[in-house]
Each structure stands twice: as C-alpha cells, then as structure tokens.
Enzyme design. Structure first.
Site, PDB file in Angstrom:
ATOM      1  CE  LYS A  24       1.077 -19.099  -6.126  1.00 10.73           C
ATOM      2  NZ  LYS A  24       0.069 -18.519  -5.355  1.00 10.73           N
ATOM      3  CG  ASN A  25      -0.945 -19.676  -2.016  1.00 20.49           C
ATOM      4  OD1 ASN A  25      -0.200 -18.997  -2.735  1.00 20.49           O
ATOM      5  ND2 ASN A  25      -2.081 -20.189  -2.469  1.00 20.49           N
ATOM      6  NE  ARG A  98      -5.421 -10.992  -4.468  1.00 23.64           N
ATOM      7  CZ  ARG A  98      -6.256  -9.974  -4.403  1.00 23.64           C
ATOM      8  NH1 ARG A  98      -6.374  -9.157  -5.409  1.00 23.64           N
ATOM      9  NH2 ARG A  98      -6.988  -9.758  -3.320  1.00 23.64           N
ATOM     10  CB  CYS A 122      -4.532 -15.641 -10.922  1.00 21.33           C
ATOM     11  SG  CYS A 122      -3.067 -16.662 -11.052  1.00 21.33           S
ATOM     12  NE  ARG A 127      -7.443 -13.045  -6.584  1.00 21.58           N
ATOM     13  CZ  ARG A 127      -6.263 -13.646  -6.530  1.00 21.58           C
ATOM     14  NH1 ARG A 127      -5.503 -13.714  -7.578  1.00 21.58           N
ATOM     15  NH2 ARG A 127      -5.844 -14.178  -5.399  1.00 21.58           N
ATOM     16  CG  ASP A 320      -6.003 -22.308  -5.345  1.00 28.40           C
ATOM     17  OD1 ASP A 320      -5.866 -21.442  -6.192  1.00 28.40           O
ATOM     18  OD2 ASP A 320      -6.283 -22.055  -4.153  1.00 28.40           O
ATOM     19  CB  VAL A 342     -13.518 -19.802  -3.320  1.00 29.47           C
ATOM     20  CG1 VAL A 342     -12.489 -18.827  -2.764  1.00 29.47           C
ATOM     21  CG2 VAL A 342     -13.744 -20.950  -2.345  1.00 29.47           C
TER      22      VAL A 342
HETATM   23  C1  EPZ Z   1      -5.382 -16.868  -1.567  1.00 26.79           C
HETATM   24  O1  EPZ Z   1      -5.826 -15.744  -2.308  1.00 26.79           O
HETATM   25  C2  EPZ Z   1      -4.464 -17.630  -2.472  1.00 26.79           C
HETATM   26  N1  EPZ Z   1      -3.380 -16.760  -2.888  1.00 26.79           N
HETATM   27  C3  EPZ Z   1      -5.240 -18.137  -3.697  1.00 26.79           C
HETATM   28  O2  EPZ Z   1      -4.373 -18.935  -4.461  1.00 26.79           O
HETATM   29  C4  EPZ Z   1      -6.400 -19.008  -3.207  1.00 26.79           C
HETATM   30  O3  EPZ Z   1      -7.176 -19.386  -4.318  1.00 26.79           O
HETATM   31  C5  EPZ Z   1      -7.266 -18.219  -2.225  1.00 26.79           C
HETATM   32  O4  EPZ Z   1      -6.457 -17.710  -1.152  1.00 26.79           O
HETATM   33  C6  EPZ Z   1      -8.374 -19.065  -1.626  1.00 26.79           C
HETATM   34  O5  EPZ Z   1      -7.821 -20.198  -0.974  1.00 26.79           O
HETATM   35  C7  EPZ Z   1      -2.342 -16.568  -2.085  1.00 26.79           C
HETATM   36  O6  EPZ Z   1      -2.263 -17.097  -0.981  1.00 26.79           O
HETATM   37  C8  EPZ Z   1      -1.254 -15.713  -2.614  1.00 26.79           C
HETATM   38  P1  EPZ Z   1      -9.173 -14.745  -0.508  1.00 26.79           P
HETATM   39  P2  EPZ Z   1      -6.545 -14.524  -1.593  1.00 26.79           P
HETATM   40  O7  EPZ Z   1      -8.922 -13.415   0.085  1.00 26.79           O
HETATM   41  O8  EPZ Z   1      -5.992 -14.404  -0.218  1.00 26.79           O
HETATM   42  C9  EPZ Z   1     -13.096 -12.267  -1.732  1.00 26.79           C
HETATM   43  C10 EPZ Z   1      -3.164 -19.516  -6.381  1.00 26.79           C
HETATM   44  O9  EPZ Z   1      -3.377 -19.859  -7.562  1.00 26.79           O
HETATM   45  N2  EPZ Z   1     -12.478 -11.079  -1.105  1.00 26.79           N
HETATM   46  O10 EPZ Z   1      -9.370 -15.900   0.416  1.00 26.79           O
HETATM   47  O11 EPZ Z   1      -6.455 -13.364  -2.497  1.00 26.79           O
HETATM   48  C11 EPZ Z   1     -12.359 -12.661  -3.011  1.00 26.79           C
HETATM   49  O12 EPZ Z   1     -12.764 -11.874  -4.112  1.00 26.79           O
HETATM   50  C12 EPZ Z   1      -3.994 -18.410  -5.764  1.00 26.79           C
HETATM   51  O13 EPZ Z   1      -2.270 -19.996  -5.677  1.00 26.79           O
HETATM   52  C13 EPZ Z   1     -13.190  -9.906  -1.029  1.00 26.79           C
HETATM   53  O14 EPZ Z   1     -14.356  -9.825  -1.466  1.00 26.79           O
HETATM   54  O15 EPZ Z   1      -8.033 -15.096  -1.548  1.00 26.79           O
HETATM   55  C14 EPZ Z   1     -12.726 -14.123  -3.144  1.00 26.79           C
HETATM   56  O16 EPZ Z   1     -14.003 -14.230  -3.742  1.00 26.79           O
HETATM   57  C15 EPZ Z   1      -5.120 -17.960  -6.644  1.00 26.79           C
HETATM   58  N3  EPZ Z   1     -12.592  -8.805  -0.474  1.00 26.79           N
HETATM   59  C16 EPZ Z   1     -12.808 -14.585  -1.678  1.00 26.79           C
HETATM   60  O17 EPZ Z   1     -12.947 -13.400  -0.900  1.00 26.79           O
HETATM   61  C17 EPZ Z   1     -11.319  -8.849   0.013  1.00 26.79           C
HETATM   62  O18 EPZ Z   1     -10.817  -7.825   0.513  1.00 26.79           O
HETATM   63  C18 EPZ Z   1     -11.619 -15.373  -1.208  1.00 26.79           C
HETATM   64  O19 EPZ Z   1     -10.427 -14.647  -1.474  1.00 26.79           O
HETATM   65  C19 EPZ Z   1     -10.610 -10.064  -0.048  1.00 26.79           C
HETATM   66  C20 EPZ Z   1     -11.206 -11.174  -0.622  1.00 26.79           C
END
Ligand code: EPZ
Length: 447
Positions: A24-25, A98, A122, A127, A320, A342
């Site tokens: 999916k991702n 997102r 989610c 986020r 996840d 995370v």
């Molecule tokens: C991706 O989300 C995945 N989603 C998530 O899967 C997954 O849990 C996550 O990566 C971590 O592996 C998709 O690919 C669609 P991040 P993403 O940016 O990209 C902080 C699922 O269930 N952050 O790596 O949104 C954030 O708050 C989903 O399949 C900022 O602070 O995750 C988090 O604490 C859920 N500012 C951390 O970084 C930002 O601008 C990691 O988030 C961006 C992120």
C-alpha cells in the site's frame, strides 16, 4: 457506534494460505509518480484497497486517465491530459488519506499550481506536515495557507536544493524525491528515510528517467532532468500486511502461509517473531513451475516468550508492525516492553485489549531502549504487557487502520463472540480481508 460491524466468534486457530499484493505504501506513491511522466505508466499487483481508490480519484480529477489493464491488479495511468482541478473536486476525493500532500511537487511541475486540502489519514497523533512545507519552500515553491487548505505556486520554477530532514520522515523523503526529479539542478537530501518502499519508489523514478543516488548515511542525491517518461513496475509486496497475518497466526495459535511475503524486507520482524517463540519458514518460489514463494508462520505449541522491542525507522522494527504483534505478546509469559519512537500517540488501542482481559500499562518514559524524542514530553509512548492473559470477547470500535487489525486479531484469539465496529476502515489497507479471514477458517459474519 459506526454501523459497519463484524461479528467475530473467536477461539479458533487460523489455518491456511493467503496472498499479499503490492505494498500500500508504495503503490499509492508510484501512482502519484505517474503524474510526472509524459508517457503512460503501468503498475502491476495493485491491491483493491481504499487508499488506491483515493489516489485514483485524485489523479482522475487532474486529468490522468487510470484504467484497469489485462492482468488482475494491473493499472494503466495515462498523464497525457493533465489539467487543473477545482478545490471542490479535490475535496471529494482527498478526505480520508494523507497521500494528497505528495501531489505538490508533481502538480507544480506539470501545472505551476497545486491545491492541497486538509489532510486525513489515521488518527495516530498530530501528524504535522512542516517538513513537507519547508522542503517545498527550499525548492522555490510559494505556499499560501488558507482555511480551506494550501495553495502552492512556483513563480520562478523549482530548483535543486540542499536539505536536511529533522527526522527521517517517509512522506517528506518521498516529497523531496517527487519534486527534485524534475527540478532544475542537483538536490542533496540528508537524514532521508530509506524504507524499502522508498527504495522501490526510487526504482520507479529511475525507470522513468530520473538520476538518483542513494549514498550511505541516509544521504540521497537527485540530479534533476528535463523530462520523464512512463514506467512498468511490479511493486514490492506489502510487508505490513504480511506481518499482520503472521501476528494473527501466533495470537490464535494457528498457521498461516503468506504467499508473496518477502524475507529481505521483513528481517527485523522475523527476528522478533522467532524471539517470542513463533516459527516460520521462507519458501522461495519456482516461477518456471508456477510455484509462488512466501513465508509460512506458525505457533509451535507451548508458551510464547516476552520481549523488549522498540519501533524505529528502517531498518528498525516498523511502527506498523507493533499493534498486531502486541496482541500476540498478551499471550507471552512475562513482561514485554514496547517503546514506540515513531509516533507519539500510537498505544491508545491497548485500552481495548485491556477490556478483553489483557494487562497492558502505558508510560510516558522511554522504557527498554534508548531515549527518544518523545521522552521528555507528555506522551504515553511505552507499553508494558504482562502475560499470558486469557482474552475474552468484547464490543470494540476500530480507531485506525493498524490498531483496527489488532482489534480484529484480539477478537479472533478471544473466547466468545465479539462485535467489531467501524470495520470498513480496515479496507483502507487490507485487501479482501473478510474473504481472507473466511479462507483461514475464521468464524466471522456481518449481522
Ligand atoms: C508513512 O506515513 C506511512 N504512510 C505510515 O503508514 C507509516 O507508519 C509511516 O510512514 C512510518 O513508517 C504512508 O506511507 C501512506 P512519517 P508518513 O512522515 O509518511 C513526523 C499505515 O498504517 N513528521 O515517516 O506520514 C510524524 O509526525 C500508515 O500504513 C513531522 O513531524 O510518516 C511522525 O512522528 C500509518 N513532520 C514521524 O515524523 C512532518 O512534516 C514519521 O512520520 C512529517 C512527519
């Protein structure tokens, strides 16, 4: 209470074989990448899940023609007539995901303008999208925030930049990749995420004509090119779904063979699975004889063992994977510790497990591992799970995708009949999960 409910008669070990398709991702991001090309792209093994429908709808309103190919799960994406969409049209499709944020770079390149509505996805903490916006501004984008969403323009075009992420965010790394490939000049991204889904996205972009180098120490260098073509790609399999079924096998004392699951992207999960006492066998496929490879996961009998684990960015234990595995940990003897590093608020679902008989306490401290960025703040991000606990049936409301699947596993492992509300949310990321459950011998029904 949501009116989509699944009645689960628990206590039966799951047995059988299911198949996972493209991650999916990755799939959703590869679909966005098609927008950058001036030729059609072809993506295989696309699962029928809600997130794919969201991106399909968003591409559609921007003039990308998305059609089903000959093979089951094949999509053809034709970006020949990319056009501006109205905010109303975008809003209709964007609500629950997102992914829209990743349209910024490609739309700026193709149309000189992008509109991004308030983001869904989610509910697992605030986020924020600050890294995305910072990066886009570095490329030369002008970001105008309004109550309805963000309008972006690039009056002087987008140019390469040097940018260091404060945290290796998956989405922000993808944002930089999707923007830098057609930007003028070279981009150097430091502290990048290097999840397998990101490497696969880089493969997609390279097929389209991009020049991207992944250095050691989380540095990615992208040399902008003037045009990109289409791609033909078979994505990596969904390692989150594979691990979810593995956890279901363990929690219900059953055996599930996950066809399509790949060892290389699941090594960290497999180590933990074995430490707990679960068993697995990796089977390589024999394509010439039409035999598909995968991983068979099973509970060998006896008691499971407690572990201490910490979620982290790749190559660490994925955030996840955490929720489904915690259900299995309620069956392990001793005290298990899970330190979520995370997301700051991804343990709320454990309350529901406690109502089913589990003993899980959550703490603000960084337990069992290295201090993380949530340690000195007010977030309950560590859990101690005391087991084994006999789980009993309950009425549950699904809070988000992965926690939802863990609720489902808990209901399957518990004695008695549970009602799981809001179950349609699981369709966001698990293809045909109800048919798969039935194929594995689960006693589930819609009332
Ligand atoms: C991706 O989300 C995945 N989603 C998530 O899967 C997954 O849990 C996550 O990566 C971590 O592996 C998709 O690919 C669609 P991040 P993403 O940016 O990209 C902080 C699922 O269930 N952050 O790596 O949104 C954030 O708050 C989903 O399949 C900022 O602070 O995750 C988090 O604490 C859920 N500012 C951390 O970084 C930002 O601008 C990691 O988030 C961006 C992120």
């Amino acid at each position: 209470m949501p009116d989509d409910v699944l009645v689960v008669h628990g206590g039966t070990p799951l047995h059988g074989q299911i198949r996972v398709r493209g991650a999916k991702n990755l799939v959703s991001k590869a679909m966005v990448a098609a927008l950058l090309g001036d030729e059609p792209s072809r993506l295989y093994d696309v699962p029928r899940i809600r997130d794919v429908e969201v991106v399909r709808g968003l591409l559609g309103v921007h003039g990308v023609k998305v059609t089903d190919g000959e093979e089951d799960g094949e999509l053809v994406l034709d970006p020949a007539n990319v056009e501006r969409a109205s905010t109303d049209e975008i809003n209709v499709h964007a609500g629950s995901s997102r992914i829209p944020i990743l349209f910024c770079g490609p739309l700026l390149h193709r149309l000189g303008h992008a509109f991004i509505p308030d983001l869904g996805g989610c509910h697992i903490g605030p986020r924020p999208i600050d890294f995305h916006i910072q990066a886009l501004r570095e490329f030369g984008a002008v970001v105008d925030k309004t109550p309805e969403g963000m309008h972006l323009t690039a009056p002087a075009g987008l140019h390469g930049t040097k940018f260091e992420l404060p945290y290796p965010s998956v989405g922000a790394t993808e944002q930089v990749l999707l923007t830098a490939v057609l930007a003028n000049g070279v981009t150097e991204l430091r502290n990048a995420a290097v999840e397998p889904e990101i490497i696969d996205l880089i493969c997609v972009l390279q097929k389209m004509g991009a020049i991207i180098t992944v250095h050691t120490d989380r540095v990615i260098e992208i040399e902008g090119v003037p045009r990109l073509g289409g791609y033909t790609h078979r994505p990596i399999p969904d390692r989150i779904e594979a691990a979810s079924w593995a956890a279901a096998a363990l929690a219900t004392r059953g055996e599930i063979e996950v066809l399509g699951a790949q060892q290389v992207d699941m090594m960290t999960f497999l180590n933990v699975f074995r430490s707990i006492g679960g068993e697995y066998r990796v089977t390589d496929g024999l394509p010439a004889r039409g035999v598909e490879g995968g991983i068979r996961f099973w509970h060998p009998g006896g008691e499971l063992r407690a572990v201490a684990l910490e979620t982290d960015v790749h190559p660490g234990f994925m955030t996840d994977w955490q929720q489904p595995l915690v259900v299995a940990l309620t069956q392990a003897r001793g005290l298990s510790i899970v330190h979520e590093t995370v997301y700051e608020q991804r343990l709320g679902y454990t309350e529901a497990l406690n109502t089913m008989g589990a003993t899980i306490q959550v703490y603000r401290d960084c337990l069992g591992g290295t201090p993380c960025r949530f340690g000195r703040r007010n977030f309950k991000h560590s859990a101690v799970i005391a087991g084994p606990s006999k789980l009993h049936a309950a009425d549950l409301v699904i809070p988000d995708l992965r926690a939802g699947f863990s609720h489902l596993i808990a209901a399957l492992a518990a004695e008695g009949t549970s009602r799981v509300y809001g179950v349609d949310l699981i369709n966001r990321g698990y293809e045909d999960f109800e048919s798969k459950l039935s194929a594995l011998g689960a006693h589930v029904e819609r009332p």
